[in-house]
Design a protein around this motif. Structure first.
Motif, short mmCIF file in Angstrom:
data_model
loop_
_atom_site.label_atom_id
_atom_site.label_comp_id
_atom_site.label_asym_id
_atom_site.label_seq_id
_atom_site.Cartn_x
_atom_site.Cartn_y
_atom_site.Cartn_z
N ASP A 53 0.82 -1.21 0.00
CA ASP A 53 0.00 0.00 0.00
C ASP A 53 0.86 1.27 0.00
O ASP A 53 0.36 2.37 0.17
CB ASP A 53 -0.96 0.01 1.19
N HIS A 54 2.18 1.07 -0.17
CA HIS A 54 3.11 2.20 -0.28
C HIS A 54 4.19 1.75 -1.27
O HIS A 54 4.14 0.65 -1.80
CB HIS A 54 3.70 2.58 1.07
N HIS A 73 0.06 -2.72 -6.23
CA HIS A 73 -0.24 -1.66 -5.26
C HIS A 73 -1.75 -1.71 -5.01
O HIS A 73 -2.54 -1.71 -5.95
CB HIS A 73 0.17 -0.30 -5.85
#
Length: 228
Positions: A53-54, A73
């Motif tokens: 998620d980063h 992602h």
């Protein structure tokens, strides 16, 4: 007598054809990932799948796992508290990050619409299986935003969460019912790949415990193989 023999031979031929077809038909299998980030444990894809998620270094992921790692992602790529130029800077950086697929969320589409950002300008594969444009009454899509992503006979379907900044309006976009969305996209993908059938579907998500309710409503065939 000859007529009876012809009918018997025709019956045997049809039986043989039916047996042959039943043996050659490929069985579709499915996986539901957990909400956990990191390497996805599954036996469906012939390559490792990594959820994040980063931004993480693809080089480091390849060293740790494999050169053919498939990096996804999970969304919330754009930020409501950033300017258009700052969000576009993020999008421009994608080409060099080595991310294979980005699952766009409801918030991503709202921010992009509000700031006049066009995802099709960027050479990146985006996934949208659930976000509907109310004005079009259909999934938001274009050349690089797809309802499913196919690689090596594996199709990815992505669910969006409903987390949206309080500063944003939800008037233009809605999230389709998750189960209905999965079934519609699965049908579309299967119809488009008749010559080379999809061997398995993997549903990725960031909806937390809501995935349990989705799983309970899916046909039993979707639960044949559960990723964890």
């Amino acid at each position: 007598m000859k007529s009876t023999m012809k009918h018997l031979l025709l019956y045997i031929l049809l039986c043989l054809l039916g047996t042959s077809c039943s043996h050659t038909k490929k069985q579709e299998t499915y996986a539901i990932t957990t909400a956990n980030l990191g390497i996805m444990k599954n036996h469906l894809a012939p390559f490792p799948v990594y959820l994040m998620d980063h931004f993480e270094s693809r080089t480091e992921l390849e060293k740790k796992y494999s050169k053919d790692i498939f990096v996804i992602h999970t969304g919330h790529l754009l930020k409501a508290n950033l300017s258009k130029s700052e969000n576009e800077k993020t999008l421009n950086s994608l080409a060099e990050r080595g991310i294979n697929l980005i699952n766009l969320t409801l918030e991503d589409f709202i921010i992009a619409d509000r700031q006049g950002i066009k995802f099709e300008k960027y050479p990146q594969a985006f996934l949208n299986s659930t976000i509907i444009d109310i004005n079009q009454d259909s999934l938001v899509n274009n050349a690089n935003i797809r309802p499913y992503f196919l690689i090596d006979d594996v199709a990815f379907i992505g669910l969006s969460d409903d987390k949206v900044s309080k500063s944003l309006s939800r008037e233009k976009f809605i999230i389709d019912d998750y189960v209905l969305a999965i079934l519609k996209v699965k049908k579309t993908a299967s119809a488009a790949t008749l010559r080379h059938p999809i061997k398995s579907f993997i549903v990725i998500h960031n909806i937390g415990e809501k995935i349990d309710e989705v799983m309970s409503r899916l046909p039993p065939s979707f639960l044949n193989s559960l990723a964890n």
